[in-house]
Design a protein around this motif. Structure first.
Motif, PDB file in Angstrom:
ATOM      1  N   GLY A  80      69.316  58.296  81.230  1.00 39.90           N
ATOM      2  CA  GLY A  80      69.516  59.413  80.836  1.00 39.90           C
ATOM      3  C   GLY A  80      69.310  60.614  81.561  1.00 39.90           C
ATOM      4  N   GLU A  81      69.411  60.005  83.019  1.00 36.08           N
ATOM      5  CA  GLU A  81      69.420  61.157  84.034  1.00 36.08           C
ATOM      6  C   GLU A  81      70.728  61.686  84.439  1.00 36.08           C
ATOM      7  N   THR A  82      70.793  63.025  84.972  1.00 39.86           N
ATOM      8  CA  THR A  82      72.066  63.494  85.362  1.00 39.86           C
ATOM      9  C   THR A  82      71.648  64.604  86.374  1.00 39.86           C
ATOM     10  N   THR A  83      72.379  64.574  87.506  1.00 37.97           N
ATOM     11  CA  THR A  83      72.063  65.463  88.726  1.00 37.97           C
ATOM     12  C   THR A  83      73.088  66.635  88.774  1.00 37.97           C
ATOM     13  N   LEU A  84      72.568  67.727  88.576  1.00 36.37           N
ATOM     14  CA  LEU A  84      73.503  69.008  88.571  1.00 36.37           C
ATOM     15  C   LEU A  84      73.317  69.597  89.799  1.00 36.37           C
ATOM     16  N   GLY A  85      74.558  70.155  90.389  1.00 31.07           N
ATOM     17  CA  GLY A  85      74.336  70.948  91.766  1.00 31.07           C
ATOM     18  C   GLY A  85      75.293  72.290  91.610  1.00 31.07           C
ATOM     19  N   ALA A  86      74.749  73.083  92.444  1.00 31.80           N
ATOM     20  CA  ALA A  86      75.372  74.489  92.494  1.00 31.80           C
ATOM     21  C   ALA A  86      75.437  74.962  94.000  1.00 31.80           C
ATOM     22  N   VAL A  87      76.469  75.476  94.475  1.00 33.38           N
ATOM     23  CA  VAL A  87      76.718  75.565  95.850  1.00 33.38           C
ATOM     24  C   VAL A  87      76.623  77.309  96.100  1.00 33.38           C
TER      25      VAL A  87
ATOM     26  N   GLN B  76      69.363  77.913  74.331  1.00 34.89           N
ATOM     27  CA  GLN B  76      68.593  76.521  74.422  1.00 34.89           C
ATOM     28  C   GLN B  76      69.790  75.541  74.720  1.00 34.89           C
ATOM     29  N   LEU B  77      70.355  76.020  75.953  1.00 37.38           N
ATOM     30  CA  LEU B  77      71.190  74.859  76.981  1.00 37.38           C
ATOM     31  C   LEU B  77      70.957  74.914  77.906  1.00 37.38           C
ATOM     32  N   TRP B  78      71.591  74.120  78.809  1.00 39.25           N
ATOM     33  CA  TRP B  78      71.552  74.074  80.381  1.00 39.25           C
ATOM     34  C   TRP B  78      72.383  75.051  81.063  1.00 39.25           C
ATOM     35  N   MET B  79      72.211  75.928  82.033  1.00 41.53           N
ATOM     36  CA  MET B  79      73.007  76.430  82.720  1.00 41.53           C
ATOM     37  C   MET B  79      73.212  76.139  84.216  1.00 41.53           C
ATOM     38  N   VAL B  80      74.234  76.142  84.713  1.00 42.88           N
ATOM     39  CA  VAL B  80      74.245  76.070  86.269  1.00 42.88           C
ATOM     40  C   VAL B  80      75.082  77.236  86.542  1.00 42.88           C
ATOM     41  N   CYS B  81      74.305  77.572  87.737  1.00 41.94           N
ATOM     42  CA  CYS B  81      74.876  79.080  88.196  1.00 41.94           C
ATOM     43  C   CYS B  81      75.342  78.896  89.820  1.00 41.94           C
ATOM     44  N   SER B  82      76.574  79.094  90.192  1.00 41.49           N
ATOM     45  CA  SER B  82      76.971  78.892  91.600  1.00 41.49           C
ATOM     46  C   SER B  82      77.317  80.421  91.980  1.00 41.49           C
ATOM     47  N   ASN B  83      76.796  81.006  92.962  1.00 42.73           N
ATOM     48  CA  ASN B  83      77.337  82.180  93.394  1.00 42.73           C
ATOM     49  C   ASN B  83      77.666  82.208  94.929  1.00 42.73           C
ATOM     50  N   GLN B  84      78.288  83.356  95.434  1.00 39.73           N
ATOM     51  CA  GLN B  84      78.746  83.321  96.635  1.00 39.73           C
ATOM     52  C   GLN B  84      77.486  84.123  97.311  1.00 39.73           C
TER      53      GLN B  84
ATOM     54  N   ASP C 194      67.578  65.289  76.536  1.00 37.42           N
ATOM     55  CA  ASP C 194      65.971  65.317  75.975  1.00 37.42           C
ATOM     56  C   ASP C 194      65.669  66.996  76.317  1.00 37.42           C
ATOM     57  N   GLY C 195      66.371  67.832  77.392  1.00 34.79           N
ATOM     58  CA  GLY C 195      66.047  68.891  77.670  1.00 34.79           C
ATOM     59  C   GLY C 195      66.243  69.925  76.558  1.00 34.79           C
ATOM     60  N   ILE C 196      67.514  69.806  75.825  1.00 29.73           N
ATOM     61  CA  ILE C 196      67.983  70.528  74.786  1.00 29.73           C
ATOM     62  C   ILE C 196      67.112  70.346  73.317  1.00 29.73           C
ATOM     63  N   GLU C 197      66.716  68.804  73.173  1.00 28.48           N
ATOM     64  CA  GLU C 197      66.180  68.447  72.253  1.00 28.48           C
ATOM     65  C   GLU C 197      64.490  69.163  72.054  1.00 28.48           C
ATOM     66  N   GLN C 198      64.124  69.036  73.127  1.00 29.05           N
ATOM     67  CA  GLN C 198      62.795  69.752  73.597  1.00 29.05           C
ATOM     68  C   GLN C 198      62.823  71.182  73.266  1.00 29.05           C
ATOM     69  N   GLY C 199      64.010  71.696  73.915  1.00 30.28           N
ATOM     70  CA  GLY C 199      63.850  73.307  73.585  1.00 30.28           C
ATOM     71  C   GLY C 199      64.201  73.717  72.476  1.00 30.28           C
ATOM     72  N   ARG C 200      64.877  72.777  71.511  1.00 33.56           N
ATOM     73  CA  ARG C 200      65.152  73.292  70.159  1.00 33.56           C
ATOM     74  C   ARG C 200      64.054  72.790  69.188  1.00 33.56           C
TER      75      ARG C 200
END
Length: 580
Positions: free
Chosen positions: A11-18, A220-228, A272-278
């Motif tokens: 169930g693991e996912t690695t998210l990345g932002a630059v 209640q969802l995941w957000m990935v924010c990448s900024n200059q 799991d993060g979304i289910e727990q959040g909701r």
């Protein structure tokens, strides 16, 4: 095809932002893409997000229509804009296939034979382009970029993803549209600027913080924010806020990088993060379930923008405009007649009508920053909380030596002699014009100094060097070997403000009163003086040009020193007289 370097758990996912310091040199930007993708692969990243137009650079400041400057900017983006699919998406596909990664890039998209240019985000996977999003809310980018035309989500192996760009974040309808289409991730690619140059207090940065966390929580969802981040070398460009981050469905930031170039990643369980959040975190309430859309028709009703019976009801009163009509300039204060202090000369000619406002400029007095210090117990709590932190040696050195932040970040290994237990302060690190790094001389001539180190600092630095050497070997050619003792994740220099967020978290974890990073210097000096150290020794360790500066700055300690001296003298004379 090879998979990336990390083996995920179930169930693991690695998210990345630059956090990327961009330029208007597409080839230089592409080289940074290559380096960040390789670093992300080493961390096992599944979904990697780059900033807004980071392949080509964002707008070059304000330009008026018809001016040569606007013409140059239009020429540049028409020249570098690329079709999708195109050469760059093909190169991104090769990277995505090599590392089994989803890559979201920001670029200027060429359409309609070059007559349309879009500010676009493209999602590329191992098999090619997954989807394209064109920035919707970009009225101020005309005529360089044309507006987008959809709010779609795209199917991926991680679930549905919605992409959006910069100013779209300010409109809650954007992420809500993604959530209603079943999105698991809302991925923001942005060039969010600062209003000034201090990321710790910047208002525009504050709005980015609020918008990003609020959108994640309210949907209640995941957000990935990448900024200059930082200011591009092209004249007229903004100083970008950075603070790329991964946000949980609770609105909590689970990983973030500050005002420095680099990569942030987080390994999470998306489902799991979304289910727990909701179902549990927010009172156990599901905010999508509890919507009442039958009452929201006005949100999408274009009729309210046209003149009619509704228009008077939405007119606003603006205090500054009302003041301007009365002739009161911004920055002045109104005083009713009779409110002027005794002896204060009234300005302006003519007769003063009773009760009419008087206007006098209010000139703020510069205030010295408050000097806060911690007790020995609080210092101990901070050091305990810092145990295991990859910057534990920095926190300890700041407290034990009183070094300035720029001096700490400019420290190199050649300045440190661990066998002798000493270091030399020779330079300070700061950001100069255009965002370039500057290694300058210390604040004063006496700032160039040698500082003896206690055994605890020597041990902390030895441990820190061992970890840094291991990281250098792991990254290989990706490591930027500038010799800094306290470096970023790839060996480069840390921005002087980059420690602010981590320091705030450390202080919170220690459970001690809030202080600034610079207050560690004040704390070190205060504790030394209170412990009876000679002021001359304290002056030399701090690098003050004169002992008088030290005594004046820390005058709050001298009454206790005087009391101690008086008691010791009393004891000495009393002992002599008793034996006489």
């Amino acid at each position: 095809m090879t998979t990336n370097g990390r083996v995920h758990g179930p169930g693991e996912t690695t998210l990345g932002a630059v956090n990327m310091h961009c330029s208007h040199d597409p080839e230089a930007n592409w080289k940074k893409y290559l380096a960040f993708v390789e670093e992300a692969a080493l961390r096992g990243t599944d979904y990697l997000v780059f900033p807004e137009v980071s392949l080509h650079g964002y707008l070059m400041g304000a330009r008026s229509l018809g001016t040569p400057e606007m013409g140059e900017q239009l020429d540049y983006f028409r020249r570098v804009a690329e079709p999708i699919p195109g050469p760059t998406t093909e190169r991104l596909t090769e990277l995505a296939a090599r590392h089994n990664m989803l890559i979201q890039a920001g670029l200027a998209e060429r359409a309609m034979d070059g007559n349309l240019v879009y500010n676009s985000a493209v999602l590329v996977g191992p098999r090619g382009v997954v989807g394209v999003f064109r920035k919707l809310h970009n009225q101020f980018e005309w005529p360089i970029f044309s507006p987008g035309d959809h709010l779609s989500v795209f199917e991926t192996r991680l679930g549905k993803v919605g992409m959006f760009i910069c100013y779209d974040l300010a409109f809650p309808e954007t992420v809500r549209a993604f959530a209603l289409q079943g999105a698991t991730i809302a991925a923001l690619t942005t060039a969010w600027p600062m209003k000034g140059d201090d990321p710790e207090t910047d208002f525009y940065g504050y709005t980015y913080d609020l918008f990003s966390r609020a959108n994640a929580l309210s949907n209640q969802l995941w957000m990935v924010c990448s900024n200059q981040v930082l200011r591009p070398p092209t004249p007229g460009c903004a100083n970008y806020y950075g603070h790329s981050r991964i946000i949980a469905p609770t609105g909590k930031i689970v990983a973030e990088i500050g005002h420095e170039e680099g990569l942030v990643t987080a390994t999470v369980d998306l489902r799991d993060g979304i289910e727990q959040g909701r179902t549990r975190d927010f009172f156990g309430l599901n905010l999508l379930q509890d919507r009442r859309p039958e009452f929201y028709g006005l949100v999408a009703d274009k009729g309210i923008y046209h003149a009619g019976s509704v228009a008077p009801a939405i007119r606003q009163s603006f205090p500054d405009a009302d003041r301007a009509r009365r002739g009161v300039a911004v920055g002045e204060r109104e005083l009713v007649a009779g409110d002027l202090p005794p002896g204060r000369a009234r300005t302006g000619g003519g007769q003063q009508a009773p009760g009419s406002p008087r206007r006098i400029p209010i000139i703020p007095r510069p205030a010295n920053p408050e000097c806060k210090t911690g007790s020995a117990r609080e210092v101990g709590a901070v050091l305990i909380a810092a145990a295991g932190d990859d910057m534990a040696a920095l926190w300890r050195l700041a407290l034990m030596t009183g070094m300035r932040r720029g001096e700490l970040l400019g420290l190199t290994w050649e300045d440190v002699d661990l066998d002798r237990g000493a270091l030399a302060v020779r330079r300070t690190l700061s950001r100069g014009t255009g965002g370039t790094w500057e290694l300058g001389a210390p604040k004063t001539a006496h700032g160039r100094r040698s500082i003896a180190l206690p055994a605890s600092c020597v041990a902390a630095l030895r441990a820190h060097r061992a970890v840094q050497n291991a990281e250098r070997l792991r990254l290989g050619d990706l490591w930027q070997d500038d010799g800094f003792v306290f470096a970023n994740r790839t060996g480069g220099p840390l921005h002087v403000n980059s420690l602010a967020l981590r320091f705030a978290k450390l202080i919170a974890a220690a459970g001690v009163p809030t202080i600034r990073f610079h207050d560690l210097r004040h704390t070190s000096a205060t504790l030394m003086l209170a412990n009876g150290e000679h002021p001359k020794i304290v002056q030399e360790r701090l690098g003050h040009s004169d002992v008088g500066i030290t005594l004046n700055r820390y005058s709050h300690v001298t009454p206790d020193m005087q009391r101690g001296a008086a008691d010791r003298l009393d004891a000495l004379i009393g002992g002599v007289s008793a034996s006489a």
